[in-house]
Design a protein around this motif. Structure first.
Motif, short mmCIF file in Angstrom:
data_model
loop_
_atom_site.label_atom_id
_atom_site.label_comp_id
_atom_site.label_asym_id
_atom_site.label_seq_id
_atom_site.Cartn_x
_atom_site.Cartn_y
_atom_site.Cartn_z
N PRO A 12 33.16 43.80 17.35
CA PRO A 12 32.21 44.91 17.32
C PRO A 12 32.04 45.50 18.72
N LEU A 13 31.87 46.81 18.78
CA LEU A 13 31.83 47.51 20.06
C LEU A 13 30.45 47.45 20.71
N PRO A 14 30.38 47.06 21.99
CA PRO A 14 29.10 47.10 22.70
C PRO A 14 28.80 48.54 23.13
N PRO A 55 38.55 52.89 25.56
CA PRO A 55 37.89 52.22 26.69
C PRO A 55 37.72 50.71 26.47
N HIS A 56 37.43 50.32 25.24
CA HIS A 56 37.24 48.91 24.94
C HIS A 56 38.58 48.15 25.01
N MET A 57 39.65 48.81 24.59
CA MET A 57 40.98 48.20 24.68
C MET A 57 41.37 48.01 26.15
N LEU A 58 41.10 49.02 26.97
CA LEU A 58 41.42 48.91 28.40
C LEU A 58 40.60 47.81 29.06
N GLU A 59 39.33 47.74 28.71
CA GLU A 59 38.47 46.69 29.27
C GLU A 59 38.97 45.30 28.86
N ALA A 60 39.34 45.14 27.61
CA ALA A 60 39.86 43.86 27.13
C ALA A 60 41.17 43.52 27.84
N PHE A 61 42.01 44.51 28.06
CA PHE A 61 43.28 44.28 28.76
C PHE A 61 43.02 43.81 30.18
N ILE A 62 42.13 44.48 30.88
CA ILE A 62 41.85 44.10 32.27
C ILE A 62 41.25 42.71 32.34
N ARG A 63 40.31 42.40 31.43
CA ARG A 63 39.71 41.06 31.42
C ARG A 63 40.73 39.96 31.13
N SER A 64 41.77 40.28 30.37
CA SER A 64 42.74 39.25 29.99
C SER A 64 43.90 39.14 30.99
N ASP A 65 43.95 39.99 32.01
CA ASP A 65 45.04 39.97 32.98
C ASP A 65 44.74 38.92 34.05
N ARG A 66 45.33 37.75 33.92
CA ARG A 66 45.05 36.63 34.83
C ARG A 66 45.44 36.94 36.26
N GLY A 67 46.56 37.61 36.45
CA GLY A 67 47.00 37.95 37.80
C GLY A 67 46.00 38.86 38.50
N TYR A 68 45.52 39.85 37.78
CA TYR A 68 44.53 40.76 38.34
C TYR A 68 43.24 40.01 38.69
N ARG A 69 42.77 39.16 37.78
CA ARG A 69 41.54 38.40 38.04
C ARG A 69 41.69 37.51 39.26
N ALA A 70 42.85 36.86 39.40
CA ALA A 70 43.08 35.97 40.54
C ALA A 70 43.07 36.76 41.85
N ARG A 71 43.75 37.91 41.87
CA ARG A 71 43.78 38.72 43.09
C ARG A 71 42.39 39.26 43.41
N ARG A 72 41.69 39.68 42.40
CA ARG A 72 40.34 40.20 42.63
C ARG A 72 39.41 39.12 43.15
N ALA A 73 39.49 37.92 42.60
CA ALA A 73 38.68 36.80 43.08
C ALA A 73 39.01 36.47 44.53
N SER A 74 40.29 36.53 44.87
CA SER A 74 40.72 36.25 46.23
C SER A 74 40.15 37.28 47.20
N VAL A 75 40.21 38.55 46.84
CA VAL A 75 39.67 39.61 47.69
C VAL A 75 38.16 39.46 47.83
N THR A 76 37.48 39.18 46.74
CA THR A 76 36.02 39.01 46.77
C THR A 76 35.65 37.83 47.67
N ASN A 77 36.39 36.72 47.56
CA ASN A 77 36.14 35.53 48.37
C ASN A 77 36.33 35.86 49.85
N THR A 78 37.39 36.57 50.18
CA THR A 78 37.66 36.95 51.57
C THR A 78 36.55 37.82 52.12
N ARG A 79 36.08 38.78 51.31
CA ARG A 79 34.99 39.67 51.75
C ARG A 79 33.70 38.89 51.96
#
Length: 108
Positions: free
Chosen positions: A25-27, A67-91
């Protein structure tokens, strides 16, 4: 353009695997307008997906689902999440170093 046979086969295949749709269901979210162009074949697939989604949840147009499909895709992209976490940690470490002053080591 899809032939009637291919269209029917796709609809049947979707109806037999209806419980396997990734979107639930769509939020409700605040929205920003974004215009994109997609290939005609992708638009056809989006329309078929929207029809299946509408049978399971609520009637929606394909445009509402994108928009919901794109959001789900981004949330499921492990490589993107790992890089983003790394950048956030560095900042965060850099901010901690600035806050602690020039002669002190940052915590952690």
């Amino acid at each position: 353009m899809l032939s009637a046979t291919v269209f029917c086969e796709r609809v049947f295949a979707m109806s037999t695997s209806a419980s396997k749709l990734r979107l639930g269901p769509l939020p409700r979210h605040e929205t920003v307008k974004l215009t994109i162009s997609v290939p005609a074949a992708l638009k056809d697939e989006l329309n078929l997906y929207a029809a299946e989604f509408s049978q399971l949840h609520e009637p929606v147009d394909a445009v509402v689902l994108i928009p919901h499909m794109l959001e789900a895709f981004i949330r499921s992209d492990r490589g993107y999440r790992a890089r983003r976490a790394s950048v956030t940690n560095t900042r965060q470490k850099a901010a901690a170093a600035v806050e602690s002053g020039p002669n002190q080591s940052p915590p952690g």
